[in-house]
Design a protein around this motif. Sequence first.
Motif, PDB file in Angstrom:
ATOM      1  N   UNK A   1     107.193 -36.264 -15.033  1.00  0.00           N
ATOM      2  CA  UNK A   1     108.231 -36.577 -14.288  1.00  0.00           C
ATOM      3  C   UNK A   1     109.320 -37.392 -13.755  1.00  0.00           C
ATOM      4  N   UNK A   2     109.309 -38.364 -13.023  1.00  0.00           N
ATOM      5  CA  UNK A   2     110.248 -39.192 -12.450  1.00  0.00           C
ATOM      6  C   UNK A   2     110.530 -39.711 -13.903  1.00  0.00           C
ATOM      7  N   UNK A   3     109.662 -40.129 -15.222  1.00  0.00           N
ATOM      8  CA  UNK A   3     110.734 -40.803 -15.998  1.00  0.00           C
ATOM      9  C   UNK A   3     111.719 -39.938 -16.772  1.00  0.00           C
ATOM     10  N   UNK A   4     111.305 -38.886 -17.039  1.00  0.00           N
ATOM     11  CA  UNK A   4     112.063 -37.669 -17.372  1.00  0.00           C
ATOM     12  C   UNK A   4     113.197 -37.225 -17.065  1.00  0.00           C
ATOM     13  N   UNK A   5     113.323 -36.993 -15.041  1.00  0.00           N
ATOM     14  CA  UNK A   5     114.155 -36.840 -14.570  1.00  0.00           C
ATOM     15  C   UNK A   5     115.134 -38.015 -14.114  1.00  0.00           C
ATOM     16  N   UNK A   6     114.953 -38.740 -14.211  1.00  0.00           N
ATOM     17  CA  UNK A   6     115.803 -40.070 -13.569  1.00  0.00           C
ATOM     18  C   UNK A   6     116.978 -40.236 -14.385  1.00  0.00           C
ATOM     19  N   UNK A   7     117.514 -39.589 -15.138  1.00  0.00           N
ATOM     20  CA  UNK A   7     117.997 -39.742 -16.258  1.00  0.00           C
ATOM     21  C   UNK A   7     118.649 -41.008 -17.422  1.00  0.00           C
ATOM     22  N   UNK A   8     117.569 -41.174 -17.624  1.00  0.00           N
ATOM     23  CA  UNK A   8     117.151 -42.677 -18.422  1.00  0.00           C
ATOM     24  C   UNK A   8     118.049 -42.336 -19.916  1.00  0.00           C
TER      25      UNK A   8
END
Length: 426
Positions: A179-186
Amino acid sequence: MSIVIKAENLSKIYRLGIVSSRSIAQDANRLWAKVRGREDPYLKVGEVNRRDIKSNGKYIWALKDINFEVKDGEITGIIGRNGAGKSTLLKILSRVTTPTTGSIKIKGRVSSLLEVGTGFHQELTGRENIYLNGSILGMSRKEITRKFDEIVEFSGVERYIDTPVKRYSSGMHVRLAFAVAAYLEPKILIVDEVLAVGDAEFQKKCLGKMHDVSEKEGKTVLFVSHNMAAIKNLCTRGLLLENGMISYEGDIENTIGKYLSVNSETASYDLKERKDRTGNNKFKFVKVNFKDDKGKCLSQIISGDPLLMELHYECTEQLKGNLILYIGFMDVYGNTKAIFVTDEMGTRFENPEMKGTIYLKIPRLLLRSDKYSVRLFAGLNTTQTENILDSIENAMRIEVLQGDFWKTGKINRVGSFGIMDGQFYN
């Protein structure tokens, strides 16, 4: 589309048996070679990373001369056997480790999920780790706060968000980390096989999110998995790694086909000298091949995909009558899960030639993910004991991989039992 990842002559060498491949003496030798304009002496000793070859060498090329490009918005699947170099490549792309030679150029913010707990401080809570990861990615506290509720909702760990992550299960780790990897706008999302830790529903949820990240948000995704159905459903392009080198690059269908046919030598079974057979020796199965719908030999197949069996035979005398063939697929406990019998299917082979090939075409393999052995039987006119021409238990083996059998985007469950075509309605 613009190029966001470009690898040129990328290589990584490891020294076996120790944590680091360098020492002060080696560094001095490297520096002296560089001053003299000569090649790094330690780059000459590395061997190709092959598991099937025994060697006393101390240096192994985990990656060797990797060249590829990834365009903006592409979903690229990276596949290969264990030890092929997939994780090493992702670690270089994620800047966890550096290449020995070559260069990697990346445009945009990279967010990666490589191992359970990667990027988490075990003593901090889930909430604190979300802000920590966002800060590492260069986001402001305001930006992270704006995404915070979405991250927590997707992860499903809201009840434990203020608990130190060292108390999380591996599944909870993966949920929050993805969730962190996908949602922190990479700009670029890199995901390793770690998703396999999560349950089936969460895996489906993650695959859907990766698809949305690419299709709706225009982000680039690199995905490593041994689940060919997930790769096939999600990715448009593929890289196949073998022994630390790219052996194929192209559209995902062809890449998966190449991967499944890598062990082609085990997809062809020489049965001529098999002693564990019964029959009157007037007819013998001498060789059997498994092939896909493109004619490539394989030893693994995705559930629901077409399969072709080539059965080569020889006779010691001219047979008069109808040759009846039985092919049975059995699970690891010897239970028969599917059978094909010529007389039931209305197929007749009258007075067979002294030597020839008979084909069994299976439009859709109606088996779930498991390993199966195949029984071969041939009789003349009947299947009675006295008319057995040739019979071999466990003549060959094939592994069925999970697949999107129903074409719904949901991967079917595992289990050594068959599948039937059908449809619910009201």
